[in-house]
Structure formats: C-alpha cells, structure tokens
Design a protein around this motif. Structure first.
Motif, PDB file in Angstrom:
ATOM      1  N   UNK A  54     -54.401  36.127  61.098  1.00  0.00           N
ATOM      2  CA  UNK A  54     -55.335  35.038  61.369  1.00  0.00           C
ATOM      3  C   UNK A  54     -56.061  34.697  60.078  1.00  0.00           C
ATOM      4  N   UNK A  55     -56.006  33.434  59.679  1.00  0.00           N
ATOM      5  CA  UNK A  55     -56.689  32.957  58.479  1.00  0.00           C
ATOM      6  C   UNK A  55     -57.628  31.828  58.884  1.00  0.00           C
ATOM      7  N   UNK A  56     -58.874  31.882  58.419  1.00  0.00           N
ATOM      8  CA  UNK A  56     -59.864  30.848  58.715  1.00  0.00           C
ATOM      9  C   UNK A  56     -60.279  30.221  57.379  1.00  0.00           C
ATOM     10  N   UNK A  57     -60.092  28.903  57.280  1.00  0.00           N
ATOM     11  CA  UNK A  57     -60.388  28.166  56.049  1.00  0.00           C
ATOM     12  C   UNK A  57     -61.572  27.236  56.256  1.00  0.00           C
ATOM     13  N   UNK A  58     -62.274  26.955  55.167  1.00  0.00           N
ATOM     14  CA  UNK A  58     -63.278  25.898  55.144  1.00  0.00           C
ATOM     15  C   UNK A  58     -62.577  24.652  54.625  1.00  0.00           C
ATOM     16  N   UNK A  59     -62.569  23.588  55.430  1.00  0.00           N
ATOM     17  CA  UNK A  59     -61.949  22.342  54.983  1.00  0.00           C
ATOM     18  C   UNK A  59     -62.806  21.639  53.937  1.00  0.00           C
ATOM     19  N   UNK A  64     -60.565  29.931  51.570  1.00  0.00           N
ATOM     20  CA  UNK A  64     -60.360  30.921  52.631  1.00  0.00           C
ATOM     21  C   UNK A  64     -61.684  31.622  52.913  1.00  0.00           C
ATOM     22  N   UNK A  65     -62.113  31.612  54.183  1.00  0.00           N
ATOM     23  CA  UNK A  65     -63.379  32.240  54.572  1.00  0.00           C
ATOM     24  C   UNK A  65     -63.186  33.625  55.171  1.00  0.00           C
ATOM     25  N   UNK A  66     -62.102  33.809  55.916  1.00  0.00           N
ATOM     26  CA  UNK A  66     -61.942  35.063  56.650  1.00  0.00           C
ATOM     27  C   UNK A  66     -60.468  35.274  56.938  1.00  0.00           C
ATOM     28  N   UNK A  67     -60.011  36.535  56.867  1.00  0.00           N
ATOM     29  CA  UNK A  67     -58.612  36.863  57.158  1.00  0.00           C
ATOM     30  C   UNK A  67     -58.539  38.177  57.918  1.00  0.00           C
ATOM     31  N   UNK A  68     -57.565  38.283  58.793  1.00  0.00           N
ATOM     32  CA  UNK A  68     -57.342  39.540  59.516  1.00  0.00           C
ATOM     33  C   UNK A  68     -55.886  39.633  59.931  1.00  0.00           C
ATOM     34  N   UNK A  69     -55.472  40.864  60.215  1.00  0.00           N
ATOM     35  CA  UNK A  69     -54.151  41.103  60.793  1.00  0.00           C
ATOM     36  C   UNK A  69     -54.335  42.050  61.966  1.00  0.00           C
ATOM     37  N   UNK A  95     -69.655  39.144  65.280  1.00  0.00           N
ATOM     38  CA  UNK A  95     -70.299  40.396  64.877  1.00  0.00           C
ATOM     39  C   UNK A  95     -70.626  40.403  63.390  1.00  0.00           C
ATOM     40  N   UNK A  96     -69.784  39.779  62.583  1.00  0.00           N
ATOM     41  CA  UNK A  96     -69.990  39.712  61.146  1.00  0.00           C
ATOM     42  C   UNK A  96     -70.904  38.546  60.732  1.00  0.00           C
ATOM     43  N   UNK A  97     -71.363  37.757  61.720  1.00  0.00           N
ATOM     44  CA  UNK A  97     -72.303  36.673  61.431  1.00  0.00           C
ATOM     45  C   UNK A  97     -71.645  35.396  60.944  1.00  0.00           C
ATOM     46  N   UNK A  98     -70.327  35.265  61.128  1.00  0.00           N
ATOM     47  CA  UNK A  98     -69.644  34.071  60.680  1.00  0.00           C
ATOM     48  C   UNK A  98     -69.584  32.986  61.747  1.00  0.00           C
ATOM     49  N   UNK A  99     -69.859  33.336  62.998  1.00  0.00           N
ATOM     50  CA  UNK A  99     -69.884  32.357  64.099  1.00  0.00           C
ATOM     51  C   UNK A  99     -71.224  32.487  64.831  1.00  0.00           C
ATOM     52  N   UNK A 100     -71.674  31.412  65.389  1.00  0.00           N
ATOM     53  CA  UNK A 100     -72.885  31.454  66.204  1.00  0.00           C
ATOM     54  C   UNK A 100     -72.583  32.218  67.486  1.00  0.00           C
TER      55      UNK A 100
END
Length: 101
Positions: A54-59, A64-69, A95-100
């Motif tokens: 899973x990769x989360x990008x800022x458009x 790249x903001x966050x990555x996980x496997x 939990x990491x504060x990246x989402x409300x």
C-alpha cells in the motif's frame, strides 16, 4: 494497493503417541488398571500467503507519504482481502496521526 506476491507455505505437524491409563472393571483386584496407546497421525497443511503493498501519495506535493506491506494467510476472496487491508491501513495511519480519527 497492489498484490506483490502470492506464495504457498506447507507446514508438517508430526504425529505422536500417548499412553493413557484405563480402568478395567472385572479383571480382579490385580488387574484393575490397564494401559491404552493412542496415536495421532501427522498431517500437512497448505497455506496461501498473499502480500499486498500500500502506497499513499500526496498529489499536491507529488511525494510519497506512507508505505506498508501486509501479508494475509488464506484470504477468503479478493474482495474480503481488499477490505481487510484497507481497514488495517486506515487504523494504522490514524494511530500514526496521518488521518483524522
């Protein structure tokens, strides 16, 4: 999200023998207990392990903001797998504060 791997994992569990005391009624005073051996045979278990990246990008920032496997064993279906991974990713990012919350 994308599937980055699908593996087969085979696990062998060996058999074992257990000796249990068994009470016999009717063999006289010296033969009231006997022994019984029970054998549990070994078995093979075949598991399917699916890895999802899973990769989360800022458009706006093109970054790249966050990555996980993640790895899931024996998923019921592709739809179930996607929903479970999406839920786990959302919880971890919150939990990491990246989402409300």
């Amino acid at each position: 999200m994308r599937v980055v791997g699908k593996d087969q994992k085979i696990t062998y569990t060996p058999g074992y023998a257990t000796t249990l005391p068994v009470y016999y009624n009717g063999f006289g005073p010296y033969w009231s207990y006997g022994w019984q051996t029970v054998y549990e045979p070994g078995y093979l278990q075949n598991d399917t392990v699916v890895s999802v990246e899973t990769l989360v990008y800022s458009l706006e920032k093109d970054k790249l903001l966050w990555a996980s496997e993640s790895r899931t064993t024996n998923p019921a279906s592709l739809g179930t797998l996607v929903n479970e991974v999406a839920d786990a990713v959302a919880k971890e990012m919150s939990k990491q504060g990246l989402l409300a919350p």
